[in-house]
Design a protein around this motif. Structure first.
Motif, mmCIF file in Angstrom:
data_model
loop_
_atom_site.group_PDB
_atom_site.id
_atom_site.type_symbol
_atom_site.label_atom_id
_atom_site.label_comp_id
_atom_site.label_asym_id
_atom_site.label_seq_id
_atom_site.Cartn_x
_atom_site.Cartn_y
_atom_site.Cartn_z
ATOM 1 N N LEU A 138 0.585 -1.355 -0.537
ATOM 2 C CA LEU A 138 -0.188 -0.023 -0.076
ATOM 3 C C LEU A 138 1.259 1.417 0.080
ATOM 4 C CD1 LEU A 138 -2.427 -1.298 2.604
ATOM 5 C CD2 LEU A 138 -2.903 -1.040 0.314
ATOM 6 N N THR A 139 0.077 2.495 -0.794
ATOM 7 C CA THR A 139 1.562 3.350 -0.198
ATOM 8 C C THR A 139 0.898 4.125 0.722
ATOM 9 O OG1 THR A 139 -0.921 4.591 -1.218
ATOM 10 C CG2 THR A 139 0.814 4.129 -3.376
ATOM 11 N N VAL A 140 1.307 4.633 0.740
ATOM 12 C CA VAL A 140 0.892 6.075 2.075
ATOM 13 C C VAL A 140 -0.099 5.860 2.201
ATOM 14 C CG1 VAL A 140 1.611 7.672 4.219
ATOM 15 C CG2 VAL A 140 3.008 6.536 3.069
ATOM 16 N N SER A 141 -0.801 6.754 1.377
ATOM 17 C CA SER A 141 -2.010 7.488 1.371
ATOM 18 C C SER A 141 -2.727 6.430 0.869
ATOM 19 C CB SER A 141 -1.976 8.512 0.079
ATOM 20 O OG SER A 141 -1.852 7.560 -1.388
ATOM 21 N N GLN A 142 -2.229 5.583 0.257
ATOM 22 C CA GLN A 142 -3.495 4.436 1.335
ATOM 23 C C GLN A 142 -4.350 3.519 2.077
ATOM 24 O OE1 GLN A 142 -2.083 1.920 -2.294
ATOM 25 N NE2 GLN A 142 -3.109 2.398 -3.558
ATOM 26 N N LYS A 143 -2.735 3.772 2.619
ATOM 27 C CA LYS A 143 -2.923 3.303 4.034
ATOM 28 C C LYS A 143 -3.560 4.205 5.436
ATOM 29 C CE LYS A 143 -0.311 0.175 7.637
ATOM 30 N NZ LYS A 143 1.188 -0.411 7.780
ATOM 31 N N LEU A 144 -3.382 5.377 4.908
ATOM 32 C CA LEU A 144 -4.118 6.671 5.978
ATOM 33 C C LEU A 144 -5.419 6.428 5.469
ATOM 34 C CD1 LEU A 144 -1.544 9.836 5.235
ATOM 35 C CD2 LEU A 144 -2.416 9.224 7.378
ATOM 36 N N LEU A 145 -5.926 6.612 4.276
ATOM 37 C CA LEU A 145 -7.085 5.823 3.642
ATOM 38 C C LEU A 145 -7.835 4.859 5.066
ATOM 39 C CD1 LEU A 145 -9.245 6.621 0.537
ATOM 40 C CD2 LEU A 145 -9.843 4.685 2.027
ATOM 41 N N ILE A 146 -7.251 4.299 4.561
ATOM 42 C CA ILE A 146 -7.400 2.710 5.986
ATOM 43 C C ILE A 146 -7.636 2.738 6.874
ATOM 44 C CG2 ILE A 146 -7.577 0.111 5.609
ATOM 45 C CD1 ILE A 146 -6.709 0.019 2.969
ATOM 46 N N ASP A 235 0.703 12.078 12.263
ATOM 47 C CA ASP A 235 1.449 12.723 11.733
ATOM 48 C C ASP A 235 1.715 13.680 11.448
ATOM 49 O OD1 ASP A 235 4.005 12.853 10.860
ATOM 50 O OD2 ASP A 235 4.755 10.709 11.489
ATOM 51 N N PRO A 236 1.858 15.439 11.192
ATOM 52 C CA PRO A 236 1.697 16.738 10.540
ATOM 53 C C PRO A 236 2.427 16.407 9.380
ATOM 54 C CG PRO A 236 2.018 17.009 12.574
ATOM 55 C CD PRO A 236 2.455 15.481 12.979
ATOM 56 N N GLU A 237 3.474 15.747 9.217
ATOM 57 C CA GLU A 237 4.755 15.723 8.058
ATOM 58 C C GLU A 237 4.399 14.490 7.203
ATOM 59 O OE1 GLU A 237 8.473 14.868 9.361
ATOM 60 O OE2 GLU A 237 8.892 16.654 10.467
ATOM 61 N N LEU A 238 3.688 13.288 7.669
ATOM 62 C CA LEU A 238 3.027 12.172 7.021
ATOM 63 C C LEU A 238 1.755 12.678 6.778
ATOM 64 C CD1 LEU A 238 3.920 8.917 6.790
ATOM 65 C CD2 LEU A 238 1.968 8.040 8.599
ATOM 66 N N LEU A 239 0.554 13.359 7.299
ATOM 67 C CA LEU A 239 -0.674 13.433 7.283
ATOM 68 C C LEU A 239 0.108 14.543 5.601
ATOM 69 C CD1 LEU A 239 -2.693 14.234 9.803
ATOM 70 C CD2 LEU A 239 -3.040 12.651 8.273
ATOM 71 N N GLU A 240 0.742 16.262 6.124
ATOM 72 C CA GLU A 240 1.120 16.824 5.125
ATOM 73 C C GLU A 240 2.054 16.032 3.480
ATOM 74 O OE1 GLU A 240 1.358 19.734 2.999
ATOM 75 O OE2 GLU A 240 0.281 19.590 4.646
ATOM 76 N N SER A 241 2.774 15.061 3.392
ATOM 77 C CA SER A 241 3.429 14.605 2.614
ATOM 78 C C SER A 241 1.854 13.300 1.151
ATOM 79 C CB SER A 241 4.294 13.648 3.073
ATOM 80 O OG SER A 241 3.742 12.898 3.549
ATOM 81 N N ALA A 242 1.086 12.518 2.363
ATOM 82 C CA ALA A 242 0.035 12.331 0.679
ATOM 83 C C ALA A 242 -0.943 13.186 0.645
ATOM 84 C CB ALA A 242 -0.256 11.429 2.470
ATOM 85 N N ARG A 243 -1.127 14.545 1.207
ATOM 86 C CA ARG A 243 -2.184 15.603 0.088
ATOM 87 C C ARG A 243 -1.281 15.787 -1.074
ATOM 88 N NH1 ARG A 243 -2.216 19.259 6.305
ATOM 89 N NH2 ARG A 243 -3.182 17.171 7.065
#
Length: 243
Positions: A138-146, A235-243
């Motif tokens: 999974l990509t970071v954004s896909q995992k964040l979504l789940i 995680d602000p940095e992770l959330l920002e990178s996935a936007r």
């Protein structure tokens, strides 16, 4: 049947929301809005949905409902099966997890056997390739979504019930536009559908709610995501990178 946690040969113990029920050979244990385990006054849930019963020297989990399915896995999440209406599965592991959804609510319970037929983990791949769960990249954004969709389930202590967020609510949690969230949801569902996970394919007969809850069922039951992944949402940095 009792609400204690005894240790008897040949019994099974069902745990839900911290309550334990023991079933002895010859007994039938019914689960639903009514029955021996009354889950919830949820109009989407069958009055009688699942039955735990002994036959032919084995314990079985039987879907006695007419619409809903349940996801059944071993505790490690390595082997998974869908229990459709009218179907039955032998309870062969020392501990089995059962996850299912009715409307926007997801339920989880566990079944422990005193004399499991299998005491070791089954092979990584079965003969048909239908029952095992392989690693899904999974990509970071896909995992964040789940994780955002499954957050109430992951934050819950033990088994029990959880209300899943709407797509709009999960998108807001991630700071995404709803259109972006839905596009990412399409992508991750397509990826898992290609891996053979049922219930995620879109179409005129596919409810958006059903697809979300099926995604959460699979991800939680297969340990595709775990409680440890909740840290991603803060995680602000992770959330920002996935936007």
């Amino acid at each position: 049947m009792s609400s204690v946690e005894p240790e008897q040969t040949g019994t099974v113990t069902i745990e839900y929301a911290g309550e334990y029920f023991t079933v002895s050979p010859g007994q039938q244990f019914l689960i639903g809005r009514e029955g021996d385990l009354e889950l919830d006054d949820n109009r989407f849930l069958h009055r009688l949905f699942l039955s735990v019963e002994e036959a032919g020297g084995m314990w079985w989990l039987v879907n006695i409902g007419s619409r809903l399915s349940a996801t059944v896995t071993d505790t490690e999440g390595r082997v998974q099966a869908q229990l459709a209406p009218g179907a039955r599965l032998p309870i062969v592991f020392a501990s089995t997890t059962v996850v299912f959804s009715a409307g926007p609510t997801t339920y989880e319970l566990s079944i422990t056997t005193a004399q499991p037929a299998f005491r070791e983990t089954l092979p990584e791949v079965d003969a048909d390739g239908d029952s095992t769960i392989g690693a899904v990249p999974l990509t970071v954004s896909q995992k964040l979504l789940i994780v955002a969709l499954a957050e109430p389930v992951l934050r819950r202590e033990g088994t029990g019930m959880s209300e899943l967020p709407s797509s709009a609510g999960a998108a807001e949690r991630l700071g995404w536009a709803l259109t972006r969230f839905n596009r990412k949801l399409d992508n991750v569902c397509d990826k898992l559908d290609r891996q053979g996970v049922p219930g995620l394919r879109g179409g005129v007969t596919s409810s958006a709610t059903n697809r979300r809850v099926r995604l959460v069922e699979h991800a939680v039951a297969s340990r595709l995501i775990t409680r440890a992944d909740l840290a991603m949402l803060d995680d602000p940095e992770l959330l920002e990178s996935a936007r």
